[in-house]
Design an enzyme around this catalytic site. Structure first.
Site, mmCIF file in Angstrom:
data_model
loop_
_atom_site.group_PDB
_atom_site.id
_atom_site.type_symbol
_atom_site.label_atom_id
_atom_site.label_comp_id
_atom_site.label_asym_id
_atom_site.label_seq_id
_atom_site.Cartn_x
_atom_site.Cartn_y
_atom_site.Cartn_z
ATOM 1 C CB VAL A 111 -1.003 -0.112 1.078
ATOM 2 C CG1 VAL A 111 -0.165 -0.046 2.700
ATOM 3 C CG2 VAL A 111 -1.849 0.970 1.214
ATOM 4 N N GLY A 112 1.848 1.510 0.521
ATOM 5 C CA GLY A 112 3.515 2.048 0.601
ATOM 6 C C GLY A 112 4.114 2.525 -0.729
ATOM 7 C CB ILE A 192 -3.921 0.742 8.451
ATOM 8 C CG1 ILE A 192 -3.585 0.110 7.374
ATOM 9 C CG2 ILE A 192 -2.744 0.699 9.693
ATOM 10 C CD1 ILE A 192 -2.299 0.206 6.676
ATOM 11 N NE ARG A 269 7.160 1.923 4.192
ATOM 12 C CZ ARG A 269 5.080 1.184 4.382
ATOM 13 N NH1 ARG A 269 4.901 0.272 5.549
ATOM 14 N NH2 ARG A 269 4.963 0.772 3.036
ATOM 15 C CG ASP A 293 5.503 -4.830 11.625
ATOM 16 O OD1 ASP A 293 5.901 -5.410 11.672
ATOM 17 O OD2 ASP A 293 4.468 -4.918 10.727
ATOM 18 C CG HIS A 317 7.631 -4.022 7.344
ATOM 19 N ND1 HIS A 317 8.210 -3.012 6.400
ATOM 20 C CD2 HIS A 317 6.216 -4.492 6.753
ATOM 21 C CE1 HIS A 317 7.243 -2.485 6.081
ATOM 22 N NE2 HIS A 317 5.744 -2.736 6.500
ATOM 23 C CB ILE A 318 4.545 -9.176 10.351
ATOM 24 C CG1 ILE A 318 4.622 -9.328 11.606
ATOM 25 C CG2 ILE A 318 6.747 -10.008 9.915
ATOM 26 C CD1 ILE A 318 4.726 -10.152 12.905
HETATM 27 O O1 LIG Z 1 2.053 -2.929 2.175
HETATM 28 C C1 LIG Z 1 3.115 -1.950 2.560
HETATM 29 O O2 LIG Z 1 3.075 -1.241 2.607
HETATM 30 C C2 LIG Z 1 3.682 -2.590 3.558
HETATM 31 O O3 LIG Z 1 4.519 -1.755 4.146
HETATM 32 C C3 LIG Z 1 3.694 -3.971 4.143
HETATM 33 O O4 LIG Z 1 2.291 -4.844 4.129
#
Ligand SMILES: O=C(O)C(=O)CO
Length: 351
Positions: A111-112, A192, A269, A293, A317-318
């Protein structure tokens, strides 16, 4: 003769139009030829999954080894690429875009999109796809889990039990903080953030407050200014889109405004936090605990001082890591890439 793939297929994938001046038979062989010639070239920066739908329409260079695709190979392979399917770790910057004159689509399995220079893509008419929504629930689940894990000292407690430190039950041993009756603060109440708030609401906090650039219409949560968020939150959960906030925004000055018992959680992030300052804040009791995370760099080296702290839980990062969600992300990134190349709608930050 170059004939665009999309002109030759109906929505069901059947030939639609003839090529003027050719018979039905020669039209057919031209179509098949064009299809088998696979006029698109696609670069996929990760070894897995196979992305077979893309391979049906394009010649694909797919990272053969796993791990990061070396920058020089990415640059080399992008020179004649029509599309790139990338991950967070791949920098899609001006240098790469200058070097890839045919590029029409960048599809990221995330998504980022802070690893993609959107302005440069916009200037060049390059379509950018990402994977929002399909990971919201899973990432919010992880955000809520990490908050409780850090607050209730779950990792420390499990390690203690495993390592022979479990002696007798005493009144204040391994006590943490609970959400019931507390104030939950969310920095960046997007999809989120809403998901985390909704889940934590079930633990019956007294208030759920949030800070965004401006209040959200019809939100059931309380909008507050940043200083108020820092001062009032027993749990401060960062879910902001990192592309919209300055680097290392959460620094010592901000931690000093927080409660000494506060639990700081970051699922946005790593770059939004000054990690040296976070270390100081945790070590000196300026705040109570943290759950991360995301870090800078990723992976975080095991000799990073944050790993030495019992009051800091670090995950690799899960956030979106469930099989179902990763399948959904893979499918969406594949569809975005194919649809981007064939002129159909895609999901992305510039659409
Ligand atoms: O999708 C993203 O941006 C993540 O950080 C990993 O799912």
């Amino acid at each position: 003769m170059t004939i665009s793939f999309r002109f030759l297929l109906s929505s069901r994938g059947l030939p639609r139009w003839g090529i003027p001046g050719t018979s039905a038979l020669s039209n057919r062989s031209l179509i098949l030829n064009t299809m088998s010639n696979k006029q698109f070239k696609v670069v996929i920066t990760e070894k897995e999954p196979p992305y077979n739908k893309i391979k049906e329409i394009a010649e694909v260079y797919q990272n053969p080894n796993g791990g990061s695709l070396a920058r020089d190979i990415l640059l080399e392979q992008s020179k004649d690429a029509d599309a790139i399917l990338c991950l967070l770790r791949d920098k899609i910057d001006k240098e790469l875009l200058d070097n890839a004159p045919k590029l029409k689509v960048v599809s990221t399995l995330s998504v980022g999109y802070e690893h993609i220079d959107l302005d440069e893509c916009r200037k060049r008419g390059i379509r950018v796809g990402n994977t929002p929504d399909v990971l919201t629930a899973t990432t919010a689940e992880l955000g809520a889990t990490l908050t409780l894990t850090a607050a209730r000292r779950i990792v420390e407690a499990a390690d203690t039990a495993r390592n022979g430190g479990w002696n007798i039950w005493t009144p204040y041993w391994l006590c943490g903080r609970g959400i019931n009756g507390a104030t939950v603060g969310i920095y960046g109440l997007g999809r989120i953030g809403e998901g985390v708030a909704k889940r934590l609401k079930g633990f019956e906090p007294k208030r759920i407050i949030y800070t965004n650039r401006k209040p959200k219409e019809n939100s059931e949560y309380e909008f507050v200014q940043l200083d108020e968020l820092l001062k009032q939150s027993d749990f401060l959960i960062v879910t902001v889109n990192a592309a919209t906030i300055e680097q290392q925004f959460f620094n010592l000055e901000k931690f000093k405004k927080m409660k000494p018992t506060a639990v700081f959680v970051n699922i946005s992030r790593g770059c939004v936090v000054n990690q040296d300052d976070l270390y100081t804040a945790l070590k000196e009791g300026i705040i109570g605990a943290a759950g991360l995370d995301v870090t800078v760099p990723e992976p975080l080296p095991t000799d990073n001082p944050l790993f030495s702290l019992k009051n800091c839980v670090i995950l690799p990062h899960i956030g979106s890591a469930t099989m179902e969600t990763r399948d959904a992300m893979v499918n969406l990134s594949e569809d975005n890439l194919i649809n981007g190349l064939t002129g159909k709608p895609i999901i992305g930050p510039l659409e």
